[in-house]
Design a protein around this motif. Structure first.
Motif, mmCIF file in Angstrom:
data_model
loop_
_atom_site.group_PDB
_atom_site.id
_atom_site.type_symbol
_atom_site.label_atom_id
_atom_site.label_comp_id
_atom_site.label_asym_id
_atom_site.label_seq_id
_atom_site.Cartn_x
_atom_site.Cartn_y
_atom_site.Cartn_z
ATOM 1 N N GLY A 37 24.260 24.814 42.116
ATOM 2 C CA GLY A 37 24.861 23.486 42.012
ATOM 3 C C GLY A 37 23.989 22.384 42.599
ATOM 4 O O GLY A 37 23.683 21.399 41.910
ATOM 5 N N PRO A 38 23.564 22.531 43.862
ATOM 6 C CA PRO A 38 22.710 21.488 44.440
ATOM 7 C C PRO A 38 21.398 21.291 43.684
ATOM 8 O O PRO A 38 20.974 20.152 43.451
ATOM 9 C CB PRO A 38 22.439 21.994 45.859
ATOM 10 C CG PRO A 38 23.572 22.894 46.170
ATOM 11 C CD PRO A 38 23.966 23.511 44.867
ATOM 12 N N LEU A 39 20.758 22.380 43.278
ATOM 13 C CA LEU A 39 19.494 22.255 42.551
ATOM 14 C C LEU A 39 19.699 21.571 41.198
ATOM 15 O O LEU A 39 18.871 20.759 40.772
ATOM 16 C CB LEU A 39 18.848 23.625 42.371
ATOM 17 C CG LEU A 39 18.338 24.278 43.661
ATOM 18 C CD1 LEU A 39 17.864 25.706 43.389
ATOM 19 C CD2 LEU A 39 17.231 23.450 44.280
ATOM 20 N N THR A 40 20.809 21.868 40.535
ATOM 21 C CA THR A 40 21.116 21.229 39.259
ATOM 22 C C THR A 40 21.341 19.734 39.445
ATOM 23 O O THR A 40 20.840 18.919 38.662
ATOM 24 C CB THR A 40 22.361 21.877 38.615
ATOM 25 O OG1 THR A 40 22.101 23.270 38.425
ATOM 26 C CG2 THR A 40 22.710 21.231 37.291
ATOM 27 N N LEU A 41 22.094 19.363 40.483
ATOM 28 C CA LEU A 41 22.351 17.939 40.741
ATOM 29 C C LEU A 41 21.059 17.187 41.052
ATOM 30 O O LEU A 41 20.854 16.068 40.573
ATOM 31 C CB LEU A 41 23.350 17.779 41.887
ATOM 32 C CG LEU A 41 24.784 18.197 41.574
ATOM 33 C CD1 LEU A 41 25.632 18.173 42.830
ATOM 34 C CD2 LEU A 41 25.381 17.287 40.512
ATOM 35 N N VAL A 42 20.189 17.786 41.850
ATOM 36 C CA VAL A 42 18.904 17.152 42.162
ATOM 37 C C VAL A 42 18.090 16.970 40.878
ATOM 38 O O VAL A 42 17.538 15.888 40.627
ATOM 39 C CB VAL A 42 18.118 17.971 43.211
ATOM 40 C CG1 VAL A 42 16.677 17.506 43.304
ATOM 41 C CG2 VAL A 42 18.791 17.866 44.572
ATOM 42 N N ALA A 43 18.036 18.005 40.055
ATOM 43 C CA ALA A 43 17.261 17.924 38.811
ATOM 44 C C ALA A 43 17.806 16.843 37.883
ATOM 45 O O ALA A 43 17.041 16.028 37.343
ATOM 46 C CB ALA A 43 17.262 19.279 38.104
ATOM 47 N N ILE A 44 19.123 16.788 37.701
ATOM 48 C CA ILE A 44 19.725 15.769 36.837
ATOM 49 C C ILE A 44 19.468 14.374 37.409
ATOM 50 O O ILE A 44 19.146 13.442 36.673
ATOM 51 C CB ILE A 44 21.235 16.026 36.655
ATOM 52 C CG1 ILE A 44 21.461 17.293 35.837
ATOM 53 C CG2 ILE A 44 21.909 14.836 35.981
ATOM 54 C CD1 ILE A 44 22.899 17.757 35.788
ATOM 55 N N GLY A 45 19.600 14.230 38.724
ATOM 56 C CA GLY A 45 19.347 12.938 39.355
ATOM 57 C C GLY A 45 17.922 12.467 39.135
ATOM 58 O O GLY A 45 17.679 11.305 38.786
#
Length: 162
Positions: A37-45
């Protein structure tokens, strides 16, 4: 701000509300979920910020850095406050009322930084990408502290705390 920016901000806020709701409920700790979840949010951001048609200024970098620092410190604090409970062979987590208060404080600080940054000319701070990047950084710091609290053991195991 144009309509696209407002839609991005609304989507980012919806994601934040969803994540807070999920973290308030007892959920089992699972390696894939807590890192994915955190890695996905960072990537999308980061991807959303890359698609902005603007030049990144020193002001943008300063406000982004301050926002990320606040997110990381808040995530570490929330990781320390997270309630852990062993049920059988699984460890469950939730942030509890104190963790929710920290998160609300972080959201307020993030909002103030966005407004101040906007008026200071930092266009990067007012977008949804920055919000998602900050949320991802917050959750990563929280996960690192939770891993340390569990003694580096595999997440589904570990010892009960709090």
């Amino acid at each position: 701000m144009d309509t696209s920016t407002l839609i991005n901000i609304a989507v980012a806020i919806a994601v934040v509300v969803y994540v807070i709701y999920q973290r308030m409920s007892w959920k089992p700790l699972e390696n894939v979920e807590i890192w994915g979840g955190p890695l996905t949010l960072v990537a999308i951001g980061v991807i959303q910020m890359r698609h902005l048609d603007t030049t990144i200024s020193v002001t943008d970098i300063v406000f982004l850095g301050v926002g990320l620092l606040v997110s990381l410190l808040g995530g570490a604090a929330m990781g320390a406050m997270t309630q852990l409970q062993r049920r059988g062979d699984k460890v469950y987590q939730r942030i509890g009322a104190l963790g929710l208060a920290v998160w609300v404080g972080l959201l307020l600080v993030r909002g103030v930084l966005g407004v101040i940054g906007h008026f200071a000319g930092a266009t990067l701070t007012s977008g949804g990408g920055t919000i998602l990047l900050s949320l991802g950084a917050n959750l990563m710091a929280m996960t690192l502290v939770l891993s340390a609290r569990l003694g580096g053991a595999k997440i589904p195991g570990g010892s009960p705390q709090r």
